[in-house]
Structures are given as structure tokens and as C-alpha cells.
Scaffold this motif. Structure first.
Motif, PDB file in Angstrom:
ATOM      1  N   MET A   1      19.668  -9.851  21.918  1.00 39.50           N
ATOM      2  CA  MET A   1      20.408  -8.737  22.178  1.00 39.50           C
ATOM      3  C   MET A   1      21.644  -8.632  22.847  1.00 39.50           C
ATOM      4  SD  MET A   1      20.127  -7.407  18.981  1.00 39.50           S
ATOM      5  CE  MET A   1      21.635  -5.069  19.994  1.00 39.50           C
ATOM      6  N   ASN A   2      21.765 -10.262  23.326  1.00 42.00           N
ATOM      7  CA  ASN A   2      22.014 -11.158  24.758  1.00 42.00           C
ATOM      8  C   ASN A   2      23.355 -11.303  24.118  1.00 42.00           C
ATOM      9  OD1 ASN A   2      20.421  -9.985  26.822  1.00 42.00           O
ATOM     10  ND2 ASN A   2      19.294 -11.699  26.538  1.00 42.00           N
ATOM     11  N   TYR A   3      24.609 -11.568  25.046  1.00 49.93           N
ATOM     12  CA  TYR A   3      25.521 -12.727  24.251  1.00 49.93           C
ATOM     13  C   TYR A   3      25.504 -13.577  23.248  1.00 49.93           C
ATOM     14  CZ  TYR A   3      24.789 -15.665  27.915  1.00 49.93           C
ATOM     15  OH  TYR A   3      24.075 -16.965  28.551  1.00 49.93           O
ATOM     16  N   HIS A   4      26.270 -13.824  22.328  1.00 48.67           N
ATOM     17  CA  HIS A   4      25.380 -15.094  21.339  1.00 48.67           C
ATOM     18  C   HIS A   4      26.593 -15.941  21.922  1.00 48.67           C
ATOM     19  CE1 HIS A   4      26.883 -17.178  17.787  1.00 48.67           C
ATOM     20  NE2 HIS A   4      26.302 -16.120  17.441  1.00 48.67           N
ATOM     21  N   ILE A   5      25.631 -17.517  21.578  1.00 48.46           N
ATOM     22  CA  ILE A   5      25.044 -18.086  22.477  1.00 48.46           C
ATOM     23  C   ILE A   5      26.305 -19.608  22.027  1.00 48.46           C
ATOM     24  CG2 ILE A   5      22.607 -18.273  22.762  1.00 48.46           C
ATOM     25  CD1 ILE A   5      23.106 -20.865  20.901  1.00 48.46           C
ATOM     26  N   ALA A   6      27.399 -19.261  21.585  1.00 48.42           N
ATOM     27  CA  ALA A   6      28.615 -20.216  21.096  1.00 48.42           C
ATOM     28  C   ALA A   6      29.449 -19.754  22.571  1.00 48.42           C
ATOM     29  CB  ALA A   6      29.206 -20.046  19.445  1.00 48.42           C
ATOM     30  N   LYS A   7      29.740 -20.799  22.223  1.00 54.10           N
ATOM     31  CA  LYS A   7      30.957 -21.266  23.602  1.00 54.10           C
ATOM     32  C   LYS A   7      32.815 -22.020  23.649  1.00 54.10           C
ATOM     33  CE  LYS A   7      31.146 -22.456  28.179  1.00 54.10           C
ATOM     34  NZ  LYS A   7      30.870 -23.365  29.667  1.00 54.10           N
ATOM     35  N   ARG A   8      32.351 -22.791  22.347  1.00 55.36           N
ATOM     36  CA  ARG A   8      33.440 -23.114  21.469  1.00 55.36           C
ATOM     37  C   ARG A   8      33.346 -24.013  21.020  1.00 55.36           C
ATOM     38  NH1 ARG A   8      38.285 -21.913  24.631  1.00 55.36           N
ATOM     39  NH2 ARG A   8      39.238 -24.283  23.989  1.00 55.36           N
ATOM     40  N   VAL A   9      34.026 -24.108  20.043  1.00 53.25           N
ATOM     41  CA  VAL A   9      33.627 -24.842  17.795  1.00 53.25           C
ATOM     42  C   VAL A   9      34.364 -25.447  18.020  1.00 53.25           C
ATOM     43  CG1 VAL A   9      34.964 -22.889  16.820  1.00 53.25           C
ATOM     44  CG2 VAL A   9      33.018 -23.767  16.072  1.00 53.25           C
ATOM     45  N   ALA A  10      34.485 -26.770  16.885  1.00 55.97           N
ATOM     46  CA  ALA A  10      35.065 -27.266  16.444  1.00 55.97           C
ATOM     47  C   ALA A  10      34.617 -27.878  15.074  1.00 55.97           C
ATOM     48  CB  ALA A  10      34.982 -28.648  17.018  1.00 55.97           C
ATOM     49  N   PHE A  11      36.027 -27.571  14.089  1.00 57.08           N
ATOM     50  CA  PHE A  11      36.041 -28.610  12.624  1.00 57.08           C
ATOM     51  C   PHE A  11      35.286 -30.016  12.515  1.00 57.08           C
ATOM     52  CE2 PHE A  11      37.134 -28.504   8.612  1.00 57.08           C
ATOM     53  CZ  PHE A  11      36.041 -27.370   7.619  1.00 57.08           C
ATOM     54  N   PHE A  12      33.528 -30.444  12.236  1.00 54.56           N
ATOM     55  CA  PHE A  12      34.208 -31.732  12.273  1.00 54.56           C
ATOM     56  C   PHE A  12      33.516 -31.897  10.261  1.00 54.56           C
ATOM     57  CE2 PHE A  12      32.149 -35.583  13.167  1.00 54.56           C
ATOM     58  CZ  PHE A  12      33.210 -36.538  13.460  1.00 54.56           C
ATOM     59  N   ASP A  13      33.870 -33.258  10.268  1.00 51.60           N
ATOM     60  CA  ASP A  13      33.256 -33.116   8.736  1.00 51.60           C
ATOM     61  C   ASP A  13      32.472 -32.046   7.932  1.00 51.60           C
ATOM     62  OD1 ASP A  13      31.884 -35.297   7.251  1.00 51.60           O
ATOM     63  OD2 ASP A  13      29.509 -35.027   8.498  1.00 51.60           O
TER      64      ASP A  13
ATOM     65  N   LYS B   1      32.385 -29.234   8.534  1.00 45.22           N
ATOM     66  CA  LYS B   1      31.093 -28.180   9.224  1.00 45.22           C
ATOM     67  C   LYS B   1      31.674 -27.851  10.219  1.00 45.22           C
ATOM     68  CE  LYS B   1      26.935 -30.934   7.599  1.00 45.22           C
ATOM     69  NZ  LYS B   1      27.653 -31.651   6.982  1.00 45.22           N
ATOM     70  N   HIS B   2      31.353 -26.371  10.824  1.00 46.95           N
ATOM     71  CA  HIS B   2      31.718 -26.012  12.573  1.00 46.95           C
ATOM     72  C   HIS B   2      30.152 -26.217  13.098  1.00 46.95           C
ATOM     73  CE1 HIS B   2      34.439 -23.578   9.654  1.00 46.95           C
ATOM     74  NE2 HIS B   2      34.797 -23.553  10.697  1.00 46.95           N
ATOM     75  N   TYR B   3      30.907 -26.833  14.441  1.00 46.40           N
ATOM     76  CA  TYR B   3      30.013 -27.398  15.112  1.00 46.40           C
ATOM     77  C   TYR B   3      30.357 -26.400  16.451  1.00 46.40           C
ATOM     78  CZ  TYR B   3      28.072 -31.082  12.523  1.00 46.40           C
ATOM     79  OH  TYR B   3      27.379 -32.059  11.928  1.00 46.40           O
ATOM     80  N   PHE B   4      29.652 -26.376  17.777  1.00 46.90           N
ATOM     81  CA  PHE B   4      29.716 -25.810  18.446  1.00 46.90           C
ATOM     82  C   PHE B   4      29.072 -25.961  19.775  1.00 46.90           C
ATOM     83  CE2 PHE B   4      26.652 -22.203  16.840  1.00 46.90           C
ATOM     84  CZ  PHE B   4      26.105 -22.155  18.256  1.00 46.90           C
ATOM     85  N   VAL B   5      29.186 -25.586  21.089  1.00 44.43           N
ATOM     86  CA  VAL B   5      28.877 -25.991  22.446  1.00 44.43           C
ATOM     87  C   VAL B   5      28.433 -24.705  23.140  1.00 44.43           C
ATOM     88  CG1 VAL B   5      29.404 -28.411  22.666  1.00 44.43           C
ATOM     89  CG2 VAL B   5      30.629 -26.208  23.581  1.00 44.43           C
ATOM     90  N   SER B   6      27.069 -24.408  23.107  1.00 37.91           N
ATOM     91  CA  SER B   6      26.819 -23.366  23.803  1.00 37.91           C
ATOM     92  C   SER B   6      26.784 -22.691  24.434  1.00 37.91           C
ATOM     93  CB  SER B   6      24.907 -23.109  22.891  1.00 37.91           C
ATOM     94  OG  SER B   6      24.053 -23.457  23.321  1.00 37.91           O
ATOM     95  N   TYR B   7      26.087 -21.689  25.112  1.00 40.75           N
ATOM     96  CA  TYR B   7      25.765 -21.746  26.512  1.00 40.75           C
ATOM     97  C   TYR B   7      24.164 -21.907  27.230  1.00 40.75           C
ATOM     98  CZ  TYR B   7      30.290 -18.766  27.444  1.00 40.75           C
ATOM     99  OH  TYR B   7      31.369 -17.909  27.380  1.00 40.75           O
ATOM    100  N   ARG B   8      23.655 -21.903  26.313  1.00 41.50           N
ATOM    101  CA  ARG B   8      21.729 -21.693  25.911  1.00 41.50           C
ATOM    102  C   ARG B   8      21.684 -23.953  26.983  1.00 41.50           C
ATOM    103  NH1 ARG B   8      18.129 -18.865  23.071  1.00 41.50           N
ATOM    104  NH2 ARG B   8      15.831 -19.721  22.996  1.00 41.50           N
ATOM    105  N   ASP B   9      21.934 -24.288  26.308  1.00 41.45           N
ATOM    106  CA  ASP B   9      21.525 -25.615  26.348  1.00 41.45           C
ATOM    107  C   ASP B   9      22.873 -26.365  25.984  1.00 41.45           C
ATOM    108  OD1 ASP B   9      21.644 -26.389  23.903  1.00 41.45           O
ATOM    109  OD2 ASP B   9      19.085 -25.616  23.249  1.00 41.45           O
ATOM    110  N   ALA B  10      22.000 -28.446  26.526  1.00 35.64           N
ATOM    111  CA  ALA B  10      23.368 -29.166  26.188  1.00 35.64           C
ATOM    112  C   ALA B  10      22.972 -29.700  24.356  1.00 35.64           C
ATOM    113  CB  ALA B  10      22.908 -30.858  26.908  1.00 35.64           C
ATOM    114  N   GLY B  11      23.284 -28.699  24.238  1.00 36.14           N
ATOM    115  CA  GLY B  11      22.496 -29.526  22.410  1.00 36.14           C
ATOM    116  C   GLY B  11      23.876 -29.138  21.659  1.00 36.14           C
ATOM    117  N   LEU B  12      23.839 -29.661  20.560  1.00 42.98           N
ATOM    118  CA  LEU B  12      25.192 -29.699  19.296  1.00 42.98           C
ATOM    119  C   LEU B  12      25.388 -28.683  18.792  1.00 42.98           C
ATOM    120  CD1 LEU B  12      28.183 -30.033  19.409  1.00 42.98           C
ATOM    121  CD2 LEU B  12      27.370 -31.991  17.621  1.00 42.98           C
ATOM    122  N   TYR B  13      25.098 -27.639  18.009  1.00 46.24           N
ATOM    123  CA  TYR B  13      24.735 -26.207  16.851  1.00 46.24           C
ATOM    124  C   TYR B  13      25.619 -26.705  16.008  1.00 46.24           C
ATOM    125  CZ  TYR B  13      21.561 -24.795  20.415  1.00 46.24           C
ATOM    126  OH  TYR B  13      20.490 -24.414  21.661  1.00 46.24           O
ATOM    127  N   GLU B  14      25.110 -25.988  14.632  1.00 50.01           N
ATOM    128  CA  GLU B  14      25.804 -25.937  13.239  1.00 50.01           C
ATOM    129  C   GLU B  14      26.141 -24.409  13.423  1.00 50.01           C
ATOM    130  OE1 GLU B  14      26.947 -26.876   8.861  1.00 50.01           O
ATOM    131  OE2 GLU B  14      25.091 -28.035  10.103  1.00 50.01           O
TER     132      GLU B  14
END
Length: 484
Positions: free
Chosen positions: A335-347, A349-362
Motif C-alpha cells: 500500500m505504498n506508492y506504485h513502483i513504476a517510474k518511467r515506461v517505454a513501449f518496445f517489442d 510490450k510496456h517495460y518500465f524502470v522502477s523505484y524499487r531496484d535495478a530491474g526492468l519490468y513488464e
């Protein structure tokens, strides 16, 4: 009891987030759900797809169309990711935190700025590549630029365009050459005394944005300096955070303010700006501790166009659905803020970098959980999906009794357990009582009716309904049987 004292009352289960100034007015809110074809359904979940490095701040992601790569900035490092999620390091910034902005030109140059006087250029060509640093404080030796803080960079009509966020000036590069800049190729924000925040290419217009005012310029082809300010339209709103600027789908959206008001969310389709914030949401935005610690993005999912904005320091996320013209509240699993920071549409799919870690998310409605483990069969973390209704009361504030609350929703479609919890506030929404929990029917038993009985009496009720499970929920409006 006589029949005329008993009546059926609709309950607005399907709705958005509009919390008014004070709880007594309304605390209507929808968490991690959205409206689709008259029903409340899950908002997109996400799954981690790639860890680019063990630690580091995720700063930006950007799609290079010509290079056909997803460009991701983590800490100091810049990665190029292909459609199989293979990745390579293409360069490094001097800074390791803070906003990064990216653009590209027609000469195979990717440009990066990080709020310093340095412009980073990655040139990709067949068989060779290079990564260079351009000193914008120096520029052409015959006339120094003096740019100390390069902000939001854009590209239009062969030019890279950057603002100096410590002055009112902005600059254009040589034609398709991010290595060449001149102090003569510059203009200034003119409408009011202000400092630059961003310069944004939007169709054939150039939005020149300060903190309190914005101007629209056009490329008219003048030989000395190609751009000219439009005198027919000035926008009496600036931008509070360049990271909230998003363009696409025929509009530009940003977190705005002017000299006489606080934060609000506005958009433009090329003409005068339109406000999408409600009174209650503007009231909440006015109370922000740090409006600059925010980021936003536009994306389209299931034919809905969303603008999602997060206020990290103030710990909340809002998303606006342009189709339904509704806001919803978003959270992580705690119930804290959503982790998606910036999104890009590639292949596709929607990928985003997060406030949480150094991962790439779909990000996708194909996911009904928050999944932090790459691969495997784990379902992920349960998403808290909650609907808080408008306040129900009689016109005379007389007491009433709720004999039953009937929800119509999908059941029997899940292989894993699903539950619905109901709690009631009888004090204007200040606090909720005990949660009444019900199990939904198992797979194959498709009765769509769920009833809560004998919910007591009050002259004021707000209902909080929680949907718990790791698969979808499809919820229609509810009905109460009331005695009064």
C-alpha cells in the motif's frame, strides 16, 4: 414492517478516485482497479523480466526506433536492450542519480543529459559505435554556451534542443549534429520572468516550459534562428517536474503550476491547456511536501489511455484514465506508492524502470500479481484491490438499517482462492470497523451473487470492499435493501 419503509438502493461499486477536501464530503477511492465496459476490473500488474545490475538507481528508459533498442539508464550505466532482452553496456554518465533525459536525431546519435553541463552522445552505426562527452558550458570556442544545467532534451526538424534550467535560455544544435552548438543558436523564455524546465517537441509545435509559464514556438525557417514564438497563445502554467512530462496519443500532459496556484495536472492537444484534476485531487496536490520528486508517463493498455504519476516523497500514485475520465489510486503490495517510474513501449510490450531496484519490468493486464522473481512458476505478490464507496445517507440524516448488500461479480473462474472483505465506516469515513470476509465460489461454480446480511443501522455509512486473490476480479454495481 410496512413495505413503504423498505426500499432497494443502488450502491456505486463501479467508480474512481475523487476524494474530496474533507472525509465528510467523500472519501471515494478505487485502488489498483479500473472501469471497463461498466465493470470494475483489475488494473495492470507487472513482472520483472531483467536485472541489469545488482544495485543502482533506475533512472530512465527510452526506445530508439532507428537503433531498434530499448535504452535503459541504471546508476551511471547506459544499457542497450534488444527484443530478446539481451543487453550491452554502451556508455557511462558521470552522475549516478537523478533524472536523465534522452533523445535521438537522424544521424544515428543518441543524446543524454543529466542536469549537468555535459551532453553525452552515443553514435551507433553499422559496424562501429562511439560514446562521447560534449561540454555545453564551452560549446564553440568562439562563443561559449555557458549551459550549467542541461534539462529535458528533445529533437525536432533536425535539431537537438535543450534548456538551461538555471536561466531562461534554450539552445538548438547544428543540423543532425549533437557535437556542434553555438550560443548564437539560442532563444529565451519571454512571457514572464522565469527559469527553464523543459523544451518539448509536440507535433509541429515546440512547448517551451518554465516553472510558472509556457510558450509555444514554431520552426518558421528563419536563416538566423529558425524558431519564432507564437503570439496567439501563451500558457499560464509552467512545469513543476520535467519527469512528469509525457507526450503521445495527440496530447502532452504534465504536473503544472502558475504564479497564483499550486500543483495541478493538465494536458494540451496543441491548444489551451485543460485541467484533469478534480477539486479534491488539487487539494491533495497542494499539500505535497515535494512536488519535484515525481515522475509520470502515458501508455495505452486494453484500448485505454492512461497517465500515471507518482509522488515518491509523499508516498502516493495516481493514474488518470482518459477513456473513462476517472482517476484511480495505485499502490505496491504494501500500500505504498506504485513502483513504476518511467515506461517505454518496445517489442509490443510496456517495460518500465522502477523505484524499487535495478530491474526492468513488464507492465500488463496479463499479470494479475506483482512478480519480482524472474522466470519460474511463482504467482507473485497479491495486489491489494479496494473500492471505497461514496457516503450513503438520507436527505434528512435520519437513521436507516441495511438488511443486505448484494454484489454482482464473476465467480467460479479461478483455480486459486479468492476472497471479498467488507468493512463499514459509520462516522463519515473517519474509521472502518471489523472486516466481514467471504470466500468466492471455486472453479466451475459460477453463481454471480454475493450477499452480506444484517449490516446494522446508522445515519451515515461508507463501505470499503476489498478483493483478495491472485487472479482477476470482474465486479458490477451493488444493491442494498434498506429500512428507514
Amino acid at each position: 414492517l410496512d413495505d413503504f419503509m423498505r426500499k432497494t438502493v443502488p450502491l456505486d461499486i463501479v467508480g474512481g478516485t475523487s476524494f474530496d477536501r474533507y472525509k465528510k464530503q467523500s472519501i471515494e477511492e478505487t485502488y489498483n482497479m479500473m472501469i471497463s465496459d461498466g465493470a470494475l476490473v483489475p488494473y495492470a500488474g507487472y513482472a520483472k523480466k531483467l536485472m541489469l545490475q545488482a544495485t543502482g538507481e533506475a533512472r530512465e528508459c527510452y526506445v530508439s526506433t532507428k537503433f531498434d533498442r530499448l535504452i535503459v539508464v541504471i546508476g551511471q550505466n547506459i544499457y542497450a536492450v534488444d527484443d530478446d532482452l539481451g543487453n550491452s553496456l554502451i556508455g557511462s554518465l558521470e552522475s549516478a542519480s537523478g533524472p536523465v533525459f534522452i533523445s535521438e536525431n537522424e544521424a544515428d546519435q543518441l543524446a543524454f543529459v543529466d542536469g549537468s553541463s555535459t551532453l553525452y552522445l552515443y553514435t551507433y552505426t553499422t559496424g562501429s559505435s562511439s560514446f562521447e562527452k560534449i561540454d555545453l558550458a564551452q560549446g564553440d570556442p568562439s562563443h561559449k554556451l555557458g549551459v550549467v544545467s542541461a534539462g529535458y532534451i528533445t529533437f525536432q526538424d533536425t535539431y537537438f534542443i535543450i534548456p538551461d534550467t538555471l536561466t531562461n535560455k534554450w539552445y538548438i544544435s547544428a543540423n543532425n549534429n549533437g557535437k556542434l552548438w553555438s550560443a548564437l543558436d539560442s532563444a529565451a523564455l519571454q512571457t514572464k520572468p522565469d527559469v527553464m524546465v523543459a523544451v518539448v517537441a509536440f507535433d509541429r509545435q515546440l512547448f517551451v516550459m518554465g516553472k510558472k509559464v509556457s510558450e509555444i514556438w514554431h520552426d518558421v525557417g528563419n536563416p538566423l534562428f529558425p524558431y519564432q514564438r507564437s503570439n496567439s497563445l501563451a500558457i499560464d502554467y509552467g512545469c513543476l517536474s520535467a519527469s512528469t512530462i509525457a507526450t503521445g496519443f495527440g496530447m502532452i500532459v504534465w504536473l503544472a503550476a502558475n504564479a497564483k496556484s499550486g500543483a495541478t495536472i493538465i494536458y494540451s492537444d496543441g491548444g489551451p491547456p485543460k485541467t484533469i484534476s478534480t477539486d479534491g485531487i488539487d487539494f491533495k496536490l497542494d499539500k505535497l511536501n515535494d512536488s519535484t520528486d515525481s515522475s509520470g508517463f502515458l501508455f495505452q493498455e486494453d484500448a485505454h489511455i492512461f497517465y500515471q504519476v507518482t509522488f515518491k516523497s509523499d508516498n502516493f500514485t495516481l493514474v488518470y484514465d482518459f477513456n473513462e475520465q476517472k482517476f484511480y489510486s495505485l499502490t505496491d503490495e504494501r500500500m505504498n506508492y506504485h513502483i513504476a517510474k518511467r515506461v517505454a513501449f518496445f517489442d509490443n510490450k510496456h517495460y518500465f524502470v522502477s523505484y524499487r531496484d535495478a530491474g526492468l519490468y513488464e507492465l500488463s493486464t496479463d499479470y494479475s500479481t506483482y512478480k519480482y522473481v524472474i522466470g519460474g512458476t511463482t504467482l507473485g505478490e497479491e495486489i491489494p484491490r479496494i473500492r471505497i464507496t461514496k457516503r450513503y445517507g438520507t436527505p434528512t440524516s435520519s437513521w436507516f438499517k441495511v438488511n443486505s448488500l448484494n454484489l454482482t461479480l464473476e465467480q467460479g473462474n479461478s483455480k486459486v482462492p479468492q476472497k471479498v472483505g467488507l468493512s463499514i465506516a459509520r462516522n463519515g469515513g473517519m474509521s472502518f470497523g471489523n472486516v466481514l470476509m467471504k470466500d468466492l465460489f471455486p472453479l466451475g461454480k459460477r453463481t454471480n451473487k454475493l450477499v452480506f446480511w444484517l449490516l446494522g443501522a446508522s445515519n451515515d455509512m461508507v463501505f470499503q470492499i476489498q478483493f483478495w486473490g491472485k487472479t482477476r476480479f470482474v465486479v458490477l454495481n451493488g444493491v442494498m435493501e434498506v429500512e428507514q
